[in-house]
Design a protein around this motif. Structure first.
Motif, PDB file in Angstrom:
ATOM      1  N   GLY A 120       0.812  -1.211   0.000  1.00  0.00           N
ATOM      2  CA  GLY A 120       0.000   0.000   0.000  1.00  0.00           C
ATOM      3  C   GLY A 120       0.845   1.259   0.000  1.00  0.00           C
ATOM      4  N   LEU A 121       1.993   1.227   0.689  1.00  0.00           N
ATOM      5  CA  LEU A 121       2.902   2.370   0.637  1.00  0.00           C
ATOM      6  C   LEU A 121       3.330   2.655  -0.796  1.00  0.00           C
ATOM      7  CD1 LEU A 121       5.280   1.648   3.679  1.00  0.00           C
ATOM      8  CD2 LEU A 121       3.527   3.424   3.522  1.00  0.00           C
ATOM      9  N   GLY A 122       3.714   1.601  -1.513  1.00  0.00           N
ATOM     10  CA  GLY A 122       4.091   1.783  -2.911  1.00  0.00           C
ATOM     11  C   GLY A 122       2.923   2.219  -3.768  1.00  0.00           C
ATOM     12  N   GLY A 123       1.731   1.652  -3.494  1.00  0.00           N
ATOM     13  CA  GLY A 123       0.553   2.019  -4.263  1.00  0.00           C
ATOM     14  C   GLY A 123       0.201   3.484  -4.126  1.00  0.00           C
ATOM     15  N   GLY A 124       0.347   4.027  -2.907  1.00  0.00           N
ATOM     16  CA  GLY A 124       0.088   5.446  -2.711  1.00  0.00           C
ATOM     17  C   GLY A 124       1.018   6.308  -3.541  1.00  0.00           C
ATOM     18  N   GLY A 125       2.279   5.922  -3.617  1.00  0.00           N
ATOM     19  CA  GLY A 125       3.229   6.662  -4.436  1.00  0.00           C
ATOM     20  C   GLY A 125       2.949   6.545  -5.915  1.00  0.00           C
ATOM     21  N   LEU A 126       2.474   5.366  -6.354  1.00  0.00           N
ATOM     22  CA  LEU A 126       2.158   5.189  -7.772  1.00  0.00           C
ATOM     23  C   LEU A 126       1.056   6.137  -8.235  1.00  0.00           C
ATOM     24  CD1 LEU A 126       2.208   1.307  -8.293  1.00  0.00           C
ATOM     25  CD2 LEU A 126       3.592   2.987  -9.491  1.00  0.00           C
ATOM     26  N   VAL A 127      -0.010   6.244  -7.450  1.00  0.00           N
ATOM     27  CA  VAL A 127      -1.151   7.061  -7.867  1.00  0.00           C
ATOM     28  C   VAL A 127      -0.809   8.542  -7.847  1.00  0.00           C
ATOM     29  CG1 VAL A 127      -3.516   7.734  -7.317  1.00  0.00           C
ATOM     30  CG2 VAL A 127      -2.836   5.332  -7.158  1.00  0.00           C
ATOM     31  N   VAL A 128      -0.315   9.029  -6.709  1.00  0.00           N
ATOM     32  CA  VAL A 128      -0.040  10.462  -6.615  1.00  0.00           C
ATOM     33  C   VAL A 128       1.126  10.849  -7.522  1.00  0.00           C
ATOM     34  CG1 VAL A 128       1.591  10.402  -4.671  1.00  0.00           C
ATOM     35  CG2 VAL A 128       0.126  12.390  -4.997  1.00  0.00           C
ATOM     36  N   GLY A 129       2.083   9.942  -7.709  1.00  0.00           N
ATOM     37  CA  GLY A 129       3.198  10.223  -8.606  1.00  0.00           C
ATOM     38  C   GLY A 129       2.743  10.370 -10.040  1.00  0.00           C
ATOM     39  N   ALA A 130       1.860   9.472 -10.487  1.00  0.00           N
ATOM     40  CA  ALA A 130       1.352   9.548 -11.857  1.00  0.00           C
ATOM     41  C   ALA A 130       0.577  10.843 -12.081  1.00  0.00           C
ATOM     42  CB  ALA A 130       0.470   8.340 -12.147  1.00  0.00           C
ATOM     43  N   LEU A 131      -0.317  11.177 -11.158  1.00  0.00           N
ATOM     44  CA  LEU A 131      -1.119  12.390 -11.317  1.00  0.00           C
ATOM     45  C   LEU A 131      -0.250  13.646 -11.264  1.00  0.00           C
ATOM     46  CD1 LEU A 131      -4.222  11.461  -9.114  1.00  0.00           C
ATOM     47  CD2 LEU A 131      -4.107  11.551 -11.604  1.00  0.00           C
ATOM     48  N   SER A 132       0.766  13.642 -10.398  1.00  0.00           N
ATOM     49  CA  SER A 132       1.653  14.804 -10.295  1.00  0.00           C
ATOM     50  C   SER A 132       2.504  14.957 -11.557  1.00  0.00           C
ATOM     51  CB  SER A 132       2.557  14.667  -9.069  1.00  0.00           C
ATOM     52  OG  SER A 132       1.800  14.630  -7.882  1.00  0.00           O
ATOM     53  N   LEU A 133       3.007  13.846 -12.078  1.00  0.00           N
ATOM     54  CA  LEU A 133       3.813  13.914 -13.305  1.00  0.00           C
ATOM     55  C   LEU A 133       2.986  14.386 -14.488  1.00  0.00           C
ATOM     56  CD1 LEU A 133       5.946  10.712 -12.759  1.00  0.00           C
ATOM     57  CD2 LEU A 133       6.874  13.000 -13.173  1.00  0.00           C
ATOM     58  N   ILE A 134       1.747  13.905 -14.578  1.00  0.00           N
ATOM     59  CA  ILE A 134       0.858  14.399 -15.633  1.00  0.00           C
ATOM     60  C   ILE A 134       0.651  15.898 -15.472  1.00  0.00           C
ATOM     61  CG2 ILE A 134      -1.503  14.303 -16.535  1.00  0.00           C
ATOM     62  CD1 ILE A 134      -1.499  11.305 -15.752  1.00  0.00           C
ATOM     63  N   GLY A 135       0.533  16.347 -14.205  1.00  0.00           N
ATOM     64  CA  GLY A 135       0.351  17.771 -13.941  1.00  0.00           C
ATOM     65  C   GLY A 135       1.537  18.607 -14.371  1.00  0.00           C
ATOM     66  N   ILE A 136       2.729  18.044 -14.356  1.00  0.00           N
ATOM     67  CA  ILE A 136       3.923  18.776 -14.789  1.00  0.00           C
ATOM     68  C   ILE A 136       4.138  18.667 -16.298  1.00  0.00           C
ATOM     69  CG2 ILE A 136       6.456  18.627 -14.748  1.00  0.00           C
ATOM     70  CD1 ILE A 136       5.338  20.308 -12.537  1.00  0.00           C
ATOM     71  N   LEU A 137       3.902  17.484 -16.860  1.00  0.00           N
ATOM     72  CA  LEU A 137       4.181  17.248 -18.277  1.00  0.00           C
ATOM     73  C   LEU A 137       3.159  17.890 -19.199  1.00  0.00           C
ATOM     74  CD1 LEU A 137       5.174  13.471 -18.065  1.00  0.00           C
ATOM     75  CD2 LEU A 137       6.711  15.429 -18.292  1.00  0.00           C
ATOM     76  N   VAL A 138       1.924  17.978 -18.742  1.00  0.00           N
ATOM     77  CA  VAL A 138       0.842  18.479 -19.599  1.00  0.00           C
ATOM     78  C   VAL A 138       0.296  19.783 -19.018  1.00  0.00           C
ATOM     79  CG1 VAL A 138      -1.370  17.935 -20.675  1.00  0.00           C
ATOM     80  CG2 VAL A 138       0.237  16.095 -20.155  1.00  0.00           C
ATOM     81  N   PRO A 139       0.309  20.884 -19.777  1.00  0.00           N
ATOM     82  CA  PRO A 139      -0.255  22.137 -19.280  1.00  0.00           C
ATOM     83  C   PRO A 139      -1.735  21.978 -18.942  1.00  0.00           C
ATOM     84  CG  PRO A 139       1.023  22.496 -21.281  1.00  0.00           C
ATOM     85  CD  PRO A 139       0.885  21.016 -21.126  1.00  0.00           C
ATOM     86  N   PRO A 140      -2.246  22.733 -17.953  1.00  0.00           N
ATOM     87  CA  PRO A 140      -3.651  22.586 -17.564  1.00  0.00           C
ATOM     88  C   PRO A 140      -4.627  22.737 -18.728  1.00  0.00           C
ATOM     89  CG  PRO A 140      -2.473  23.883 -15.939  1.00  0.00           C
ATOM     90  CD  PRO A 140      -1.513  23.660 -17.070  1.00  0.00           C
ATOM     91  N   ARG A 141      -4.329  23.634 -19.660  1.00  0.00           N
ATOM     92  CA  ARG A 141      -5.249  23.856 -20.771  1.00  0.00           C
ATOM     93  C   ARG A 141      -5.394  22.625 -21.650  1.00  0.00           C
ATOM     94  NH1 ARG A 141      -7.584  28.385 -23.389  1.00  0.00           N
ATOM     95  NH2 ARG A 141      -9.061  27.480 -24.861  1.00  0.00           N
ATOM     96  N   ASP A 142      -4.333  21.801 -21.723  1.00  0.00           N
ATOM     97  CA  ASP A 142      -4.362  20.591 -22.549  1.00  0.00           C
ATOM     98  C   ASP A 142      -4.666  19.335 -21.746  1.00  0.00           C
ATOM     99  OD1 ASP A 142      -3.593  22.176 -24.707  1.00  0.00           O
ATOM    100  OD2 ASP A 142      -1.457  21.851 -24.317  1.00  0.00           O
TER     101      ASP A 142
END
Length: 467
Positions: A120-142
């Motif tokens: 579960g510790l790893g799972g928590g990092g997987l979810v928030v890490g993916a969403l955070s990386l998407i937030g950095i890689l893709v501008p909010p408008r896109d």
């Protein structure tokens, strides 16, 4: 404790469209693994107990995973902000994969529960890490055009986990629910390392908020144990209150708070926190109690009651796709959580009138409304939160929405379970969804108060006005 990690880069990574799509796919696959493993063991429970024993601790196989996922989410988010999101995400993948293998080798129930907690510790990092990386890689408008796929993965993990677990257990045995994560995890780990491009960043000295992390973990864990009916309330209630108060005291004085309280000084963050909490209440409550009502009161089989949730799942996916595409094209987003919360309120009100003779089409209509509401609201809350904060706080803002959705689900399920007792099951269901409709209406009011600021067209982030 002072260390010198790389400072997170506030700009979007210069990736070609093809490479961005590949990176997005890899991030979603990792998220799917974490979401599936939250529910995959449900249908394998009888087989697990038959081999390992420990019937009295059976619920902990699920609870341990949920607890550590929720408690670690804000810490993973902060670590990503401080040390670089790619590096921390790779660490989460490795931890999740190793713990999955350990779960497969468990020789008794105690070992399985312990390894599930680490998983579960790893799972928590997987979810928030993916969403955070998407937030950095893709501008909010896109970003909106991607959120339909994100919602599809979350729905597939939440609804499809028990089905997947049942098939694997029948064909290969329950241990393979965990062993299969090894090749998948290694593929995700290698692909993330190769495909994901995050720009180099300057180094800076930071102060690790160890005390804040421990207090937040204690408060969240005690709260979730309390809402799950595990442990003595006379101990858990004061522990939750004391740990929460101490956490606030420490965070106000920390140089690098794990969850900056200044985050909640921003109006949109406060409102999205309320709405995502309600989303957790409604989604977990519906998935838990509607099948129970259909089987016990309406006489549906277990498989039929699961199938009857499909309209809600499809509505989540379609509504997320529509909201994402429209927000990307127009830059407008405030209307979607207003419509979403209103749809959830209407759907819950319809379910509050359900009885033994309620036709399937009416129940399905209510579930479609709830699913559409969830689809219009869930990912949009992440988008609004990420659009509100500076880039160096995207991780903690994303973790905040993820954590409060989990807390909302836990508290909602506990309260709804209490409402179910006393009187007939049909009466209890009426009480549950009457309360749910009121809670959804509160979310609609909160959505009306969201301040619509322009969606950024680049990954570079400056603090947004409107605090």
């Amino acid at each position: 404790m002072v260390v010198s990690p790389p400072r997170p880069q506030p700009a979007a990574a210069p990736m070609s469209p093809a490479r961005l799509r590949a990176a997005f796919t890899v991030l979603l696959l990792g998220m799917l693994l974490a979401m599936l493993d939250n529910t995959v063991v449900g249908t394998a429970m009888p087989t697990i107990v038959a081999q390992l024993g420990g019937l009295d601790r059976l619920s902990w196989v699920v609870t341990a995973y949920t607890l550590t996922t929720a408690a670690s989410t804000p810490i993973w988010g902060k670590l990503g902000d401080l040390y670089g999101r790619k590096r921390v995400h790779l660490t989460a993948i490795a931890l999740f994969t190793a713990a999955s293998v350990a779960c497969g080798f468990a020789q008794d129930m105690t070992q399985l529960i312990a390894f599930r907690a680490v998983q579960g510790l790893g799972g928590g990092g997987l979810v928030v890490g993916a969403l955070s990386l998407i937030g950095i890689l893709v501008p909010p408008r896109d970003r909106g055009r991607y959120q339909g796929l994100t919602a599809s993965v979350m729905a597939a993990g939440q609804i499809g986990g028990p089905l997947f677990g049942g098939v694997v257990t029948s064909l290969l045995g329950w241990r393979w629910n965990f062993y299969l994560n090894l090749p998948l995890g290694l593929v995700v780990l290698a692909a993330t390392a190769i495909v994901l491009v995050v720009p180099p960043a300057p180094r800076r000295r930071v102060h690790l908020d160890v005390g804040g992390a421990l207090l937040l973990t204690t408060a969240v864990t005690a709260l979730l144990l309390l809402t799950n009916g595990v442990g003595a309330a006379v101990v858990l209630v004061p522990l939750t209150v004391v740990a929460s108060g101490a956490f606030v005291w420490v965070e106000r004085r920390s140089r690098e708070p794990v969850l900056p309280l200044t985050l909640f000084a921003q109006r949109n963050i406060r409102l999205t926190t309320v709405i995502i909490f309600v989303v957790g209440v409604i989604s977990f409550g519906t998935i838990t109690f509607v099948p129970l009502f259909q089987q016990t009161v309406q006489g549906a089989s277990a498989s039929d009651s699961g199938t009857l949730l499909l309209p809600m799942t499809l509505a989540v996916v379609v509504a997320s796709q529509v909201a994402g595409r429209v927000s990307s094209r127009t830059g407008r987003y405030r209307l979607f959580p207003i419509m979403g919360a209103s749809a959830m309120a209407v759907g819950c009100a319809v379910l509050a009138t359900a009885h033994a003779g309620t036709p399937v089409w009416l129940t399905s209509t209510a579930l479609v409304l709830i699913g559409a509401g969830l689809g219009l609201s869930t990912q949009m809350m992440t988008l609004i939160a990420q659009n509100t904060v500076p880039a160096e706080e995207i991780g903690v803002a994303t973790a905040n929405t993820t954590m409060f959705r989990t807390i909302g689900g836990a508290i909602g399920t506990s309260v709804f379970g209490a409402l179910l007792t006393g009187g007939t099951l049909a009466t209890g269901m009426s009480r549950i969804f009457t309360v749910a409709a009121v809670v959804a209406a509160v979310a609609a009011v909160a959505a009306w108060r969201i301040r619509e600021t322009p969606l950024r067209t680049t990954g570079a982030v400056e603090p947004v006005a409107g605090r």
